[in-house]
Motif scaffolding. Structure first.
Motif, PDB file in Angstrom:
ATOM      1  N   PRO A  64       0.793  -1.242   0.000  1.00 25.84           N
ATOM      2  CA  PRO A  64       0.000   0.000   0.000  1.00 25.84           C
ATOM      3  C   PRO A  64       0.817   1.280   0.000  1.00 25.84           C
ATOM      4  N   SER A  65       2.115   1.201   0.322  1.00 30.13           N
ATOM      5  CA  SER A  65       2.929   2.416   0.420  1.00 30.13           C
ATOM      6  C   SER A  65       4.382   2.077   0.115  1.00 30.13           C
ATOM      7  N   HIS A  66       5.162   3.108  -0.136  1.00 27.22           N
ATOM      8  CA  HIS A  66       6.596   2.906  -0.368  1.00 27.22           C
ATOM      9  C   HIS A  66       7.284   2.466   0.920  1.00 27.22           C
ATOM     10  N   TYR A  67       6.796   2.956   2.050  1.00 25.43           N
ATOM     11  CA  TYR A  67       7.322   2.497   3.343  1.00 25.43           C
ATOM     12  C   TYR A  67       7.205   0.985   3.454  1.00 25.43           C
ATOM     13  N   TYR A  68       6.029   0.464   3.122  1.00 29.40           N
ATOM     14  CA  TYR A  68       5.781  -0.971   3.259  1.00 29.40           C
ATOM     15  C   TYR A  68       6.553  -1.768   2.217  1.00 29.40           C
ATOM     16  N   GLU A  69       6.771  -1.183   1.056  1.00 30.66           N
ATOM     17  CA  GLU A  69       7.582  -1.825   0.026  1.00 30.66           C
ATOM     18  C   GLU A  69       8.989  -2.103   0.563  1.00 30.66           C
ATOM     19  N   LYS A  70       9.576  -1.095   1.194  1.00 27.55           N
ATOM     20  CA  LYS A  70      10.920  -1.259   1.756  1.00 27.55           C
ATOM     21  C   LYS A  70      10.927  -2.299   2.870  1.00 27.55           C
ATOM     22  N   LEU A  71       9.853  -2.311   3.674  1.00 26.74           N
ATOM     23  CA  LEU A  71       9.752  -3.263   4.774  1.00 26.74           C
ATOM     24  C   LEU A  71       9.732  -4.697   4.257  1.00 26.74           C
ATOM     25  N   VAL A  72       8.966  -4.932   3.203  1.00 31.27           N
ATOM     26  CA  VAL A  72       8.876  -6.270   2.606  1.00 31.27           C
ATOM     27  C   VAL A  72      10.232  -6.689   2.043  1.00 31.27           C
ATOM     28  N   ARG A  98       5.129  -3.825  -6.448  1.00 33.15           N
ATOM     29  CA  ARG A  98       4.508  -2.607  -6.950  1.00 33.15           C
ATOM     30  C   ARG A  98       3.723  -1.947  -5.819  1.00 33.15           C
ATOM     31  N   VAL A  99       3.537  -0.633  -5.894  1.00 35.86           N
ATOM     32  CA  VAL A  99       2.854   0.120  -4.844  1.00 35.86           C
ATOM     33  C   VAL A  99       1.496   0.598  -5.356  1.00 35.86           C
ATOM     34  N   PHE A 100       0.457   0.286  -4.586  1.00 34.99           N
ATOM     35  CA  PHE A 100      -0.895   0.762  -4.901  1.00 34.99           C
ATOM     36  C   PHE A 100      -1.619   1.001  -3.575  1.00 34.99           C
TER      37      PHE A 100
END
Length: 377
Positions: free
Chosen positions: A133-141, A152-154
């Protein structure tokens, strides 16, 4: 493209807000011309109904996944759906899974959720695409799992502008509908009364605020909307702090009623302490109503709140700092308030469903090698 939507959270008539963002992503895909079938689970309230519900739900995932001719299976929440999808992948290796992770999928909130982590990692490894859902969460994953699956971020279905939009000119009528006294000013919180949501810090900040500015007891009321496992603890803490008289508590509300709450409050308090706050859609929904927010500097909130520009940030869990922001908020001129409110609204417009819906279709079109890749939101 034909998609099977899989989610263990989906709205019902009794719980219209439960998993509404999943329903929003379904509508977005349909608006973009995708054919969407679904295997979903609506909220159950007893242990037996949950067991039976999950048994039927898992069976539906397997039967539809094995017999349906789907181009992709789009799943919301990895943790509770990993098991049947991994079974399905083993039985039908050609199936393509797009996994949309949220909250406790990546950051378990209680010890019992830790057991899902090996399955979550395996599902992410075997997915064709991951959506965060966010770029923050992308980095966390990326940091936690180190998977090679494209991410991908959505933003979780985005903001429904048909529901959440400015209507401050209707404030008096809405106050009447909510049976709220127009003689008071209102500040509000919307969220589950559960661990990590920050409702306790909200109450403590109110107590500190009232101690510092006792005159506000005659002109300010604090709204809290939500229910959860800590309902009793909420009531007990409000009583022990001596602020019961300034608290107005509503149970869970449907989205149209939430929009009314955002309209009547001067500021929205978002006190979460969850590292798994993957976006914080309620914050954006409040901003879409031209209501600025005072939010914890954590998680996906950092994707859209710029401190002092479209809202204010405070250290997660710091009720004193939140109180200080409330005092500072009181000192704003009308011009300063309008400037912040307008900036909040303009930020929310960037997340409006019709603005972002092409991003979701572009993500799914990546599964088609003839489609040009496009980076997510």
């Amino acid at each position: 493209m034909k998609i099977l939507l899989v989610a263990n959270m989906y709205p019902s008539s009794n719980f219209p807000s439960y998993g509404v963002f999943v329903q929003n992503t379904e509508k977005i895909l349909q608006n973009e011309g995708f054919q969407v079938d679904k295997a979903v689970l609506q909220k159950k309230t007893s242990k037996l109904s949950k067991i039976l519900g999950y048994a039927i739900y898992y069976s539906k995932i397997l039967s539809k996944g094995l017999t349906g001719n789907y181009d992709a299976i789009y799943v919301h929440y990895a943790s509770h759906n990993a098991m049947p999808l991994l079974w399905l992948k083993k039985l039908k290796p050609s199936v393509r899974i797009v996994t949309n992770v949220h909250g406790s999928d990546v950051v378990p909130e209680v010890a019992s959720q830790e057991k899902y982590q090996p399955a979550v990692k395996k599902l992410l490894q075997q997915s064709s695409l991951i959506i965060t859902p966010s770029h923050y969460y992308e980095k966390l994953v990326q940091q936690k799992y180190g998977v090679k699956t494209p991410i991908r971020v959505f933003p979780s279905g985005g903001v429904n502008a048909e529901v959440f939009h400015p209507k401050k000119n209707q404030r008096i009528d809405i106050l009447s509908q909510l049976k709220l006294d127009p003689a008071f000013r209102y500040i509000g919180y919307v969220g589950r009364l559960d661990v990590g949501k920050g409702w306790d810090h909200y109450l403590r900040a109110i107590s500190f605020y009232m101690n510092e500015k006792p005159e506000e007891r005659d002109r300010t009321r604090f709204i809290a909307v939500g229910s959860g496992k800590e309902d009793d603890a909420f009531k007990e803490l409000a009583k022990s702090l001596g602020i019961e008289d300034v608290i107005i508590h509503y149970p869970l509300m449907k989205q149209s009623d939430l929009a009314n709450i955002y309209t009547v409050i001067e500021a929205f308090i978002f006190p979460t302490t969850r590292k798994g706050e993957s976006l914080g859609l309620v914050g954006l929904e409040a901003m879409a109503c031209k209501t600025p927010i005072l939010a914890s500097a954590i998680g996906g909130i950092l994707d859209y709140v710029q401190d002092g520009q479209n809202g204010w940030l405070f250290t997660p869990g710091d009720a004193v700092q939140l109180k200080d922001l409330l005092v500072k908020f009181d000192e704003l001129s009308n011009e300063e308030y309008e400037k912040i409110s307008q900036a909040a609204y303009e930020t929310a417009l960037q997340y409006e469903q019709t603005t972002i819906q092409s991003k979701l279709s572009a993500i799914f079109n990546e599964l088609n090698p003839q489609t040009t890749n496009e980076r997510g939101f």
